[in-house]
Design an enzyme around this catalytic site. Structure first.
Site, PDB file in Angstrom:
ATOM      1  N   CYS A  78      -3.710 -15.156  10.755  1.00 57.38           N
ATOM      2  CA  CYS A  78      -2.487 -15.068   9.954  1.00 57.38           C
ATOM      3  C   CYS A  78      -2.251 -13.591   9.669  1.00 57.38           C
ATOM      4  O   CYS A  78      -3.174 -12.863   9.355  1.00 57.38           O
ATOM      5  CB  CYS A  78      -2.686 -15.830   8.643  1.00 57.38           C
ATOM      6  SG  CYS A  78      -1.529 -15.418   7.342  1.00 57.38           S
ATOM      7  N   CYS A 170      -2.940 -21.667   1.514  1.00 54.26           N
ATOM      8  CA  CYS A 170      -3.031 -20.203   1.492  1.00 54.26           C
ATOM      9  C   CYS A 170      -3.694 -19.794   0.176  1.00 54.26           C
ATOM     10  O   CYS A 170      -3.268 -20.207  -0.896  1.00 54.26           O
ATOM     11  CB  CYS A 170      -1.650 -19.583   1.602  1.00 54.26           C
ATOM     12  SG  CYS A 170      -1.625 -17.827   1.234  1.00 54.26           S
ATOM     13  N   GLN A 298       9.888 -10.932  -8.689  1.00 60.89           N
ATOM     14  CA  GLN A 298       8.598 -10.353  -8.284  1.00 60.89           C
ATOM     15  C   GLN A 298       7.560 -11.453  -8.081  1.00 60.89           C
ATOM     16  O   GLN A 298       7.493 -12.389  -8.871  1.00 60.89           O
ATOM     17  CB  GLN A 298       8.104  -9.378  -9.354  1.00 60.89           C
ATOM     18  CG  GLN A 298       8.991  -8.159  -9.524  1.00 60.89           C
ATOM     19  CD  GLN A 298       8.846  -7.149  -8.408  1.00 60.89           C
ATOM     20  OE1 GLN A 298       8.084  -7.323  -7.456  1.00 60.89           O
ATOM     21  NE2 GLN A 298       9.613  -6.073  -8.496  1.00 60.89           N
ATOM     22  N   TYR A 327      19.808  -2.115  -8.185  1.00 57.64           N
ATOM     23  CA  TYR A 327      19.020  -3.119  -7.443  1.00 57.64           C
ATOM     24  C   TYR A 327      18.311  -4.014  -8.467  1.00 57.64           C
ATOM     25  O   TYR A 327      17.099  -4.195  -8.423  1.00 57.64           O
ATOM     26  CB  TYR A 327      17.992  -2.461  -6.518  1.00 57.64           C
ATOM     27  CG  TYR A 327      18.559  -1.353  -5.667  1.00 57.64           C
ATOM     28  CD1 TYR A 327      19.060  -1.630  -4.408  1.00 57.64           C
ATOM     29  CD2 TYR A 327      18.590  -0.029  -6.133  1.00 57.64           C
ATOM     30  CE1 TYR A 327      19.594  -0.620  -3.616  1.00 57.64           C
ATOM     31  CE2 TYR A 327      19.120   0.982  -5.348  1.00 57.64           C
ATOM     32  CZ  TYR A 327      19.621   0.683  -4.096  1.00 57.64           C
ATOM     33  OH  TYR A 327      20.132   1.689  -3.322  1.00 57.64           O
ATOM     34  N   GLU A 348      23.587  -5.272  -8.572  1.00 57.13           N
ATOM     35  CA  GLU A 348      22.829  -6.067  -7.609  1.00 57.13           C
ATOM     36  C   GLU A 348      23.785  -6.685  -6.586  1.00 57.13           C
ATOM     37  O   GLU A 348      24.892  -7.112  -6.944  1.00 57.13           O
ATOM     38  CB  GLU A 348      22.056  -7.158  -8.389  1.00 57.13           C
ATOM     39  CG  GLU A 348      21.602  -8.362  -7.605  1.00 57.13           C
ATOM     40  CD  GLU A 348      20.571  -8.059  -6.523  1.00 57.13           C
ATOM     41  OE1 GLU A 348      19.627  -7.291  -6.783  1.00 57.13           O
ATOM     42  OE2 GLU A 348      20.748  -8.591  -5.426  1.00 57.13           O
ATOM     43  N   ASP A 401      15.208   0.270  -8.043  1.00 57.89           N
ATOM     44  CA  ASP A 401      14.124  -0.545  -7.483  1.00 57.89           C
ATOM     45  C   ASP A 401      14.612  -1.152  -6.165  1.00 57.89           C
ATOM     46  O   ASP A 401      14.819  -2.351  -6.062  1.00 57.89           O
ATOM     47  CB  ASP A 401      13.755  -1.642  -8.499  1.00 57.89           C
ATOM     48  CG  ASP A 401      12.582  -2.487  -8.035  1.00 57.89           C
ATOM     49  OD1 ASP A 401      11.969  -2.162  -6.996  1.00 57.89           O
ATOM     50  OD2 ASP A 401      12.289  -3.489  -8.715  1.00 57.89           O
ATOM     51  N   CYS A 428       8.770  -0.245  -3.205  1.00 59.95           N
ATOM     52  CA  CYS A 428       7.781  -1.058  -2.492  1.00 59.95           C
ATOM     53  C   CYS A 428       7.458  -0.442  -1.132  1.00 59.95           C
ATOM     54  O   CYS A 428       6.798  -1.063  -0.320  1.00 59.95           O
ATOM     55  CB  CYS A 428       8.288  -2.494  -2.337  1.00 59.95           C
ATOM     56  SG  CYS A 428       9.892  -2.580  -1.566  1.00 59.95           S
TER      57      CYS A 428
END
Ligand code: SAH
Length: 470
Positions: A78, A170, A298, A327, A348, A401, A428
């Site tokens: 995976c 998972c 998140q 964002y 957004e 963000d 990120c």
């Protein structure tokens, strides 16, 4: 030049940006998936280029002292967790270094300067019985397919392909996922509902999205289907409604031949449209968020609290500030900041997320937050053109963000023109963060604080908060 299938012995000294091991022979670098710094390995050359080569690991001759047994049975097959075989302290060192490297190489920040402003990475506390953090994700999106014998299966896509490899559970997801997915699979078999097949475009069920509010225990299940209607939906709802915490069941229609998972809309078929979750402002009261299937939220709630607390600290609010949150998703950061600011404006691009943001402001009794639907690079310049002479609209702080591609240059330009005292950049992707920081530094902003946060343990991804001051 190295040849294909040539066997080499390699000492791994570094980890690349996607978690691949890097070792050199006479200065020539080899990239080896699954290898770790400190390993000595035997590998076969897969593909050699002029200045680098890819090799496949054949045997570990001496393992790295940071190497651990990955707890997941499908680790390596995976693509989800690239670093589950690396001890957690070493994962954190790697991520911190990754942010540093990007800021130095792409951002042009000198090493000494960076050392002076960089704070230690915010790690996650591993679960009691495991060496690495597990079960931290509040969201999972699972593809359905068929195995060779025609049985309906679910799991993950193998490597870079779209073949579904079965995986019942998972280890990053919540325990309930297994029960929900197994019930969906049984309902499909009982009612002859076919999983979607990408190559033929036939079949109904594409993905199942599951989200859980960690603070509230509320669970949402959304079936993404290649068709307008779900047959036998009462039978499905009857099964899923019995799972403790189930709060919302919906469908989202996606009939496109695309990698995008969700459709453009959703329809609730049982329970509520949204689930609720809370995020605590450390040392203060918590804020409640309603989350619908299509909105961004998140995925690691424990680390999100720490990240947002850092962002709040960087924003340095006293109660008199006008703040933009670009964002903004469902207004998570906006509402987090609103109680310490005079006025917050959120922007957004996804309309459903803005609908959630407005509803969330209302639910929390927050009246000083206003939200705009649209691209940040369009909404902000348009607003600025109209109001630039109105000093009451001057922003003191701008928080951004953005998704991985970072901020659009038109957005950055307007931010600079608006002259906020502080810019808090939550990112990120260290590479685009560094690119945008380079621009902001050239335009008169100073990098004052930076802190990485491990939102995605066991993967190569890392989140960062940065404070830039005019
Ligand atoms: N700050 C939020 C969301 C961050 S994710 C939170 O912490 O929860 C990034 C968000 O940017 C997503 O909600 C995405 O829909 C939105 N987005 C993507 N491109 C955009 C653009 N050009 N302008 C405004 N928002 C955008």
């Amino acid at each position: 030049m190295y040849k294909k299938n040539e066997i080499i012995e390699l000492q791994i000294t570094d980890l690349g940006s996607e978690g691949e091991g890097i070792g050199k022979i006479d200065g020539f670098p080899f990239f080896v998936k699954g290898a770790l710094p400190g390993d000595t390995i035997r590998a076969s050359v897969m593909k050699a280029k002029k200045n680098m080569a890819f090799a496949r690991m054949q045997e570990i001759l001496t393992p790295s002292s940071d190497r651990i047994e990955a707890p997941c049975p499908v680790f390596g097959r995976c693509g989800g967790c690239q670093l589950m075989h690396l001890s957690y302290p070493a994962q954190l060192r790697y991520k911190e270094q990754k942010v540093k490297n990007a800021l130095q190489r792409i951002g042009g920040v000198a090493e000494e300067e960076l050392n002076a402003v960089m704070e230690p990475i915010i790690g996650m506390t591993p679960n009691p019985q495991s060496a690495v953090p597990l079960r931290y994700r509040n969201k999972t999106q699972v593809p359905f397919g068929k195995d060779r014998d025609g049985n309906t299966i679910y799991g993950f896509y193998a490597g870079r392909t779209h073949a579904v490899i079965p995986c019942m559970d998972c280890l990053l997801g919540v325990e309930e996922n297994k029960d929900i997915l197994e019930n969906v699979r049984q309902w499909m078999e009982e009612n002859h509902v076919q999983p979607y097949d990408e190559t033929t475009g036939k079949g109904l069920l594409r993905h199942v999205l599951i989200r859980k509010g960690f603070h509230t225990g509320q669970i949402m299940t959304c079936l993404v289907i290649n068709g307008k209607k779900l047959p036998k939906k009462e039978a499905l709802c009857e099964r899923l409604a019995q799972i403790p915490g189930m709060h919302s069941i919906s469908i989202s229609v996606n009939e496109e031949n695309t990698n995008v998972i969700m459709g453009d809309n959703y329809e609730t078929i049982w329970g509520e449209d949204r689930i609720c979750d809370e995020i605590c402002r450390l040392g203060a009261e918590s804020i409640t968020y309603g989350i619908s299937p299509l909105s961004f939220y998140q995925v690691n709630p424990v680390q999100t609290e720490k990240l947002y607390t850092t962002a709040l600290e960087y924003a340095g609010l006293t109660g008199n500030e006008t703040v933009w949150d670009l964002y903004c998703g469902i207004g998570t950061i906006s509402l987090f900041l609103a109680k310490s600011a005079k006025q917050v404006y959120g922007v957004e691009i996804v309309p459903q997320a803005i609908a959630d943001a407005k509803e969330n402001a209302k639910q929390n009794g927050i009246t000083n937050a206003q939200f705009f639907v649209g691209a940040a690079e369009e909404v902000l310049p348009a607003y600025y053109r109209e109001r630039r002479t109105d000093s009451s609209c001057h922003p003191d702080v701008i928080v951004v963000d953005p998704p991985r591609k970072g901020c659009d240059i038109a957005c950055l330009e307007t931010m600079v023109q608006m002259q906020p005292q502080r810019i808090v950049y939550v990112s990120c992707d260290p590479a685009t963060l560094a690119r945008d920081i380079k621009y902001l530094r050239e335009q008169g902003y100073k990098l004052q604080r930076v802190r990485a946060c491990d939102m995605f343990p066991n993967s190569f991804h890392v989140e960062t908060a940065a404070l830039l001051v005019r």
